[in-house]
Motif scaffolding. Structure first.
Motif, PDB file in Angstrom:
ATOM      1  N   UNK A  61       0.849  -1.189   0.000  1.00  0.00           N
ATOM      2  CA  UNK A  61       0.000   0.000   0.000  1.00  0.00           C
ATOM      3  C   UNK A  61       0.882   1.235   0.000  1.00  0.00           C
ATOM      4  N   UNK A  62       0.450   2.278  -0.694  1.00  0.00           N
ATOM      5  CA  UNK A  62       1.105   3.579  -0.614  1.00  0.00           C
ATOM      6  C   UNK A  62       0.085   4.568  -0.080  1.00  0.00           C
ATOM      7  N   UNK A  63       0.468   5.287   0.982  1.00  0.00           N
ATOM      8  CA  UNK A  63      -0.435   6.203   1.681  1.00  0.00           C
ATOM      9  C   UNK A  63       0.060   7.627   1.488  1.00  0.00           C
ATOM     10  N   UNK A  64      -0.878   8.562   1.178  1.00  0.00           N
ATOM     11  CA  UNK A  64      -0.491   9.956   0.977  1.00  0.00           C
ATOM     12  C   UNK A  64      -0.607  10.745   2.270  1.00  0.00           C
ATOM     13  N   UNK A  65      -0.368  12.073   2.182  1.00  0.00           N
ATOM     14  CA  UNK A  65      -0.327  12.890   3.398  1.00  0.00           C
ATOM     15  C   UNK A  65      -1.690  13.119   4.018  1.00  0.00           C
ATOM     16  N   UNK A  66      -2.761  12.631   3.363  1.00  0.00           N
ATOM     17  CA  UNK A  66      -4.111  12.688   3.919  1.00  0.00           C
ATOM     18  C   UNK A  66      -4.512  11.332   4.507  1.00  0.00           C
ATOM     19  N   UNK A  67      -3.528  10.449   4.688  1.00  0.00           N
ATOM     20  CA  UNK A  67      -3.736   9.083   5.190  1.00  0.00           C
ATOM     21  C   UNK A  67      -4.756   8.347   4.320  1.00  0.00           C
ATOM     22  N   UNK A  68      -4.618   8.535   3.003  1.00  0.00           N
ATOM     23  CA  UNK A  68      -5.467   7.866   2.037  1.00  0.00           C
ATOM     24  C   UNK A  68      -4.615   6.927   1.198  1.00  0.00           C
ATOM     25  N   UNK A  69      -5.119   5.718   0.958  1.00  0.00           N
ATOM     26  CA  UNK A  69      -4.398   4.762   0.133  1.00  0.00           C
ATOM     27  C   UNK A  69      -4.502   5.195  -1.330  1.00  0.00           C
ATOM     28  N   UNK A  70      -3.352   5.456  -1.966  1.00  0.00           N
ATOM     29  CA  UNK A  70      -3.339   5.895  -3.366  1.00  0.00           C
ATOM     30  C   UNK A  70      -2.830   4.802  -4.302  1.00  0.00           C
ATOM     31  N   UNK A  71      -2.208   3.764  -3.734  1.00  0.00           N
ATOM     32  CA  UNK A  71      -1.783   2.615  -4.524  1.00  0.00           C
ATOM     33  C   UNK A  71      -1.991   1.357  -3.699  1.00  0.00           C
ATOM     34  N   UNK A  72      -2.380   0.282  -4.373  1.00  0.00           N
ATOM     35  CA  UNK A  72      -2.588  -0.990  -3.691  1.00  0.00           C
ATOM     36  C   UNK A  72      -2.332  -2.123  -4.674  1.00  0.00           C
ATOM     37  N   UNK A  73      -1.466  -3.071  -4.303  1.00  0.00           N
ATOM     38  CA  UNK A  73      -1.199  -4.224  -5.158  1.00  0.00           C
ATOM     39  C   UNK A  73      -0.704  -5.379  -4.309  1.00  0.00           C
ATOM     40  N   UNK A  74      -0.954  -6.593  -4.796  1.00  0.00           N
ATOM     41  CA  UNK A  74      -0.461  -7.795  -4.130  1.00  0.00           C
ATOM     42  C   UNK A  74       0.708  -8.354  -4.909  1.00  0.00           C
ATOM     43  N   UNK A  75       1.746  -8.772  -4.191  1.00  0.00           N
ATOM     44  CA  UNK A  75       2.982  -9.259  -4.780  1.00  0.00           C
ATOM     45  C   UNK A  75       3.337 -10.607  -4.169  1.00  0.00           C
ATOM     46  N   UNK A  76       4.323 -11.268  -4.771  1.00  0.00           N
ATOM     47  CA  UNK A  76       4.907 -12.446  -4.163  1.00  0.00           C
ATOM     48  C   UNK A  76       6.124 -12.016  -3.386  1.00  0.00           C
ATOM     49  N   UNK A  77       6.201 -12.406  -2.140  1.00  0.00           N
ATOM     50  CA  UNK A  77       7.283 -11.945  -1.271  1.00  0.00           C
ATOM     51  C   UNK A  77       8.630 -12.324  -1.850  1.00  0.00           C
ATOM     52  N   UNK A  78       9.581 -11.391  -1.691  1.00  0.00           N
ATOM     53  CA  UNK A  78      10.937 -11.672  -2.133  1.00  0.00           C
ATOM     54  C   UNK A  78      11.562 -12.718  -1.211  1.00  0.00           C
ATOM     55  N   UNK A  79      12.097 -13.792  -1.783  1.00  0.00           N
ATOM     56  CA  UNK A  79      12.705 -14.834  -0.970  1.00  0.00           C
ATOM     57  C   UNK A  79      14.148 -14.450  -0.684  1.00  0.00           C
ATOM     58  N   UNK A  80      14.664 -14.710   0.509  1.00  0.00           N
ATOM     59  CA  UNK A  80      16.047 -14.347   0.847  1.00  0.00           C
ATOM     60  C   UNK A  80      17.029 -15.104  -0.024  1.00  0.00           C
ATOM     61  N   UNK A  81      18.119 -14.432  -0.381  1.00  0.00           N
ATOM     62  CA  UNK A  81      19.146 -15.042  -1.217  1.00  0.00           C
ATOM     63  C   UNK A  81      19.859 -16.143  -0.425  1.00  0.00           C
ATOM     64  N   UNK A  82      20.167 -17.241  -1.109  1.00  0.00           N
ATOM     65  CA  UNK A  82      20.845 -18.364  -0.449  1.00  0.00           C
ATOM     66  C   UNK A  82      22.360 -18.135  -0.449  1.00  0.00           C
TER      67      UNK A  82
END
Length: 298
Positions: A277-298
């Motif tokens: 989520x990206x929140x602006x200075x009015x505490x409003x969500x301006x972006x929202x997306x679902x991702x696959x978590x980055x896996x730690x490097x081995x």
């Protein structure tokens, strides 16, 4: 002095007599018990316990119109009268006794490692560490909202009041005076210096312009009631409103990604899935997306 203030003074002046308070209490108790309304003059006088007809009628007439409605067959509380009765039975003005700390399962103090605890003090729910005085949450709730014989009920009461007020404040209406709420995003902890249990990169603040009631918290905490957050957790078998509102912290992190304009990114992680989520200075969500978590490097 403003006209509204004058009217308020007159209304509170009506409550300066014990008989009038007893009338409000008797009507409130009858309604709460599910009795048939309205209550007749004779029955109301009996319940209040004033034998002098003239004295009782005088005090009842002082309340009638503003706090009590006179109907065919008797009397009942008007909404403002109900509000006063609710304030009386909440214990907000008569009971300020504190409680011993209650352990909070699954929460630990990052400073000393002790178990987190919740307690009631100065008419407020507190969540923090009872050993090193580290504080996470402090919020006013009425003493009647929990049962001192069941200490665990304090946690439920604190969480419920916070969720309720969050929802109202996010919608722009103060839950206490119905005034307009302004929202602000602040960087670097804002006014939360004493709440040092977690390092906040930013703070969401909600303030009523009329009465000054305020809520402020780390940005992830303020996202508890965001539809995208509720849906994300629901798909992972977690019902947000069945958990304590502070439990989101174990899944979320925030980062300031822009200062002009101010933008904060919140990432909620469950297993390998991420809600961004990206929140602006009015505490409003301006972006929202679902991702696959980055896996730690081995």
């Amino acid at each position: 002095m403003r006209d509204g203030a004058d009217g308020s003074i007159e209304a509170f002046d009506l409550l300066s007599n014990e008989v009038r308070l007893d009338i409000l209490r008797a009507l409130g108790e009858a309604e709460a018990a599910g009795e048939e309304m309205p209550v007749s003059f004779t029955e109301l006088q009996r319940r209040v316990g004033v034998e002098d007809n003239g004295r009782f009628n005088y005090h009842l007439s002082e309340l009638t119109g503003r706090l009590v409605a006179k109907l065919e067959g008797g009397y009942e509380l008007k909404p403002p009268g109900s509000n006063i009765y609710q304030a009386i039975v909440s214990g907000a003005y008569t009971d300020d006794e504190g409680t011993d700390p209650v352990p909070v399962e699954g929460e630990h103090c990052p400073h000393c490692g002790a178990d987190a605890a919740a307690w009631y003090e100065d008419s407020r729910f507190h969540l923090g560490c009872s050993v090193c005085d580290n504080l996470v949450i402090r919020y006013a709730i009425p003493p009647a909202s929990f049962d001192r014989e069941r200490p665990e009920s304090l946690l439920r009461a604190g969480g419920t009041y916070i969720f309720r007020d969050q929802l109202s404040m996010r919608q722009g209406i103060c839950p206490y005076c119905s005034g307009t709420v302004v929202r602000e995003l602040m960087e670097e902890g804002g006014e939360l210096e004493e709440f040092n249990e977690r390092v906040y990169s930013s703070v969401a603040k909600f303030v009523c312009e009329r009465c000054g009631w305020s809520m402020h918290s780390g940005v992830p905490f303020a996202m508890n009631i965001e539809p995208a957050v509720i849906s994300f957790f629901h798909r992972h078998g977690i019902a947000i409103f069945e958990r304590y509102p502070w439990s989101i912290y174990q899944y979320a992190e925030d980062e300031v990604v822009s200062r002009d304009p101010l933008r904060v990114e919140v990432r909620c992680r469950i297993d390998e899935d991420v809600l961004r989520l990206v929140i602006d200075d009015d505490v409003t969500v301006v972006e929202s997306e679902e991702l696959t978590a980055e896996l730690p490097a081995e």
